[in-house]
Design a protein around this motif. Structure first.
Motif, PDB file in Angstrom:
ATOM      1  N   GLU A  34     -40.558 -15.179  23.039  1.00 20.33           N
ATOM      2  CA  GLU A  34     -41.068 -16.018  24.125  1.00 20.33           C
ATOM      3  C   GLU A  34     -42.201 -15.290  24.838  1.00 20.33           C
ATOM      4  O   GLU A  34     -42.061 -14.122  25.218  1.00 20.33           O
ATOM      5  CB  GLU A  34     -39.966 -16.344  25.132  1.00 20.33           C
ATOM      6  CG  GLU A  34     -40.458 -17.204  26.297  1.00 20.33           C
ATOM      7  CD  GLU A  34     -39.377 -17.548  27.294  1.00 20.33           C
ATOM      8  OE1 GLU A  34     -39.716 -18.109  28.371  1.00 20.33           O
ATOM      9  OE2 GLU A  34     -38.198 -17.255  27.011  1.00 20.33           O
ATOM     10  N   TRP A  40     -44.224 -20.142  26.029  1.00 24.62           N
ATOM     11  CA  TRP A  40     -44.215 -20.567  24.619  1.00 24.62           C
ATOM     12  C   TRP A  40     -43.164 -19.778  23.846  1.00 24.62           C
ATOM     13  O   TRP A  40     -43.113 -18.555  23.931  1.00 24.62           O
ATOM     14  CB  TRP A  40     -45.598 -20.332  24.005  1.00 24.62           C
ATOM     15  CG  TRP A  40     -45.739 -20.833  22.593  1.00 24.62           C
ATOM     16  CD1 TRP A  40     -45.397 -20.172  21.457  1.00 24.62           C
ATOM     17  CD2 TRP A  40     -46.265 -22.084  22.170  1.00 24.62           C
ATOM     18  NE1 TRP A  40     -45.673 -20.921  20.352  1.00 24.62           N
ATOM     19  CE2 TRP A  40     -46.218 -22.118  20.764  1.00 24.62           C
ATOM     20  CE3 TRP A  40     -46.788 -23.190  22.859  1.00 24.62           C
ATOM     21  CZ2 TRP A  40     -46.671 -23.193  20.022  1.00 24.62           C
ATOM     22  CZ3 TRP A  40     -47.245 -24.258  22.104  1.00 24.62           C
ATOM     23  CH2 TRP A  40     -47.178 -24.274  20.701  1.00 24.62           C
ATOM     24  N   VAL A  41     -42.332 -20.494  23.108  1.00 19.60           N
ATOM     25  CA  VAL A  41     -41.291 -19.866  22.293  1.00 19.60           C
ATOM     26  C   VAL A  41     -41.557 -20.221  20.831  1.00 19.60           C
ATOM     27  O   VAL A  41     -41.761 -21.395  20.491  1.00 19.60           O
ATOM     28  CB  VAL A  41     -39.887 -20.355  22.699  1.00 19.60           C
ATOM     29  CG1 VAL A  41     -38.828 -19.717  21.803  1.00 19.60           C
ATOM     30  CG2 VAL A  41     -39.611 -20.034  24.157  1.00 19.60           C
ATOM     31  N   ASP A  60     -43.644 -22.819  16.955  1.00 19.83           N
ATOM     32  CA  ASP A  60     -42.498 -23.364  17.678  1.00 19.83           C
ATOM     33  C   ASP A  60     -41.686 -24.290  16.787  1.00 19.83           C
ATOM     34  O   ASP A  60     -42.015 -24.496  15.615  1.00 19.83           O
ATOM     35  CB  ASP A  60     -42.953 -24.064  18.971  1.00 19.83           C
ATOM     36  CG  ASP A  60     -43.730 -25.356  18.705  1.00 19.83           C
ATOM     37  OD1 ASP A  60     -43.828 -25.781  17.532  1.00 19.83           O
ATOM     38  OD2 ASP A  60     -44.239 -25.944  19.679  1.00 19.83           O
TER      39      ASP A  60
END
Length: 306
Positions: A34, A40-41, A60
């Motif tokens: 992350e 954002w992961v 993602d």
């Protein structure tokens, strides 16, 4: 006596963040990360270097990909990490390279720093310069350790005379590698004549390969060929090969350059045909392994049948 003031509140890592200090973690493919700033992961799909900066690309769950500068500012499983390049692949390649370098071109275990041994009386004879250069490239390290010298015959027409001149004995044995040694050939008749030289048979071993020229003992795939071409009778074999490959072949210098190009494709014993390998290895054993007093003439000259 009890400490009335308790423990020192400033002792220990009192400035440590609530989630702990960042640890270096290799950006291995598939690692879920992350980005703290953007939220954002995604999983690591690749790492590249652009403008002197390492960039990690995260994909993602919807298949979208974004790139981030590698370094601090990431979380893995809720803990802060500093992403660093994954060196496991390069380390594996380095280990493979080191393992390969610990072997000689013949596949023997390399002896680091070992000096060349003073030459013994035993010799291995080959027909010409190209044979000698090939043997040197693949077995040179082994032969220097053993103290065995390779000499050129410039053809085998006078093989019997060479045996008489050397006068081999148990401490000065003689191995001979012959080109195109197959039944019914001129070479086979010469070897049979050499067998009849009295007094030396126990100390001489003649082996060969079925190829017209030692060039042909190099696996054709090394030159991008499925097989070596058949050269018509009446045409010089080496000139015919060069013509087939589209190489210059008018002069002896052209032929020499062609051989250098072929020899340059040979990296280890695996690039040579098994028949040649077997003959050379057996000759090396013959001139280096102590001779058994009970050994009979069965270990004499042999004619390989390819």
């Amino acid at each position: 006596m009890a400490d009335r003031y308790g423990t020192d509140v400033l002792s220990g890592d009192w400035k440590a963040p609530r989630r702990g200090r960042s640890e270096a973690v290799p950006a291995t493919r598939g690692l879920v990360v992350e980005d703290v700033e953007s939220g954002w992961v995604g999983a690591v799909v690749r790492v590249e270097k652009a403008g002197g900066v390492h960039v990690v690309h995260l994909e993602d769950r919807k298949g979208r990909t974004r790139g981030f500068e590698m370094g601090p500012g990431f979380w893995v499983d809720g803990r802060p990490v500093t992403l660093v390049p994954d060196k496991s692949g390069s380390n594996a390649r380095l280990a493979e390279a080191r393992q390969a370098s610990s072997r000689t071109a013949s596949g023997s275990v390399a002896v680091a720093g070992a000096p060349a041994r003073v030459a013994t009386g035993s010799r291995i004879f080959v027909e010409g310069r190209h044979d000698a250069e090939l043997v040197e490239k693949v077995w040179g390290d082994d032969l220097r350790i053993e103290g065995v010298v390779v000499e050129m015959l410039d053809g085998v027409d006078d093989l019997a005379a060479v045996i008489k001149d050397l006068a081999p004995d148990r401490d000065r044995r003689m191995g001979v590698l012959v080109d195109h040694l197959v039944p019914g050939t001129k070479e086979a008749r010469i070897v049979e004549e050499a067998r009849r030289v009295p007094g030396y048979s126990r100390f001489v071993k003649v082996l060969g390969h079925p190829y017209v020229d030692v060039w042909q003992s190099v696996r054709p795939e090394r030159l991008g060929l499925e097989q070596w071409p058949v050269i018509p009778r009446g045409t010089s074999w080496k000139h015919g090969i060069c013509a087939h490959l589209g190489w210059p072949h008018r002069s002896q210098a052209d032929i020499a350059r062609a051989w250098k190009q072929i020899l340059g494709t040979v990296r280890t014993y695996a690039d040579l045909e098994p028949t040649l390998l077997a003959s050379v290895e057996e000759l090396i054993d013959f001139v280096t392994v102590p001779l058994d007093d009970d050994q009979h003439a069965s270990g004499q000259q042999e004619v390989t049948r390819g």
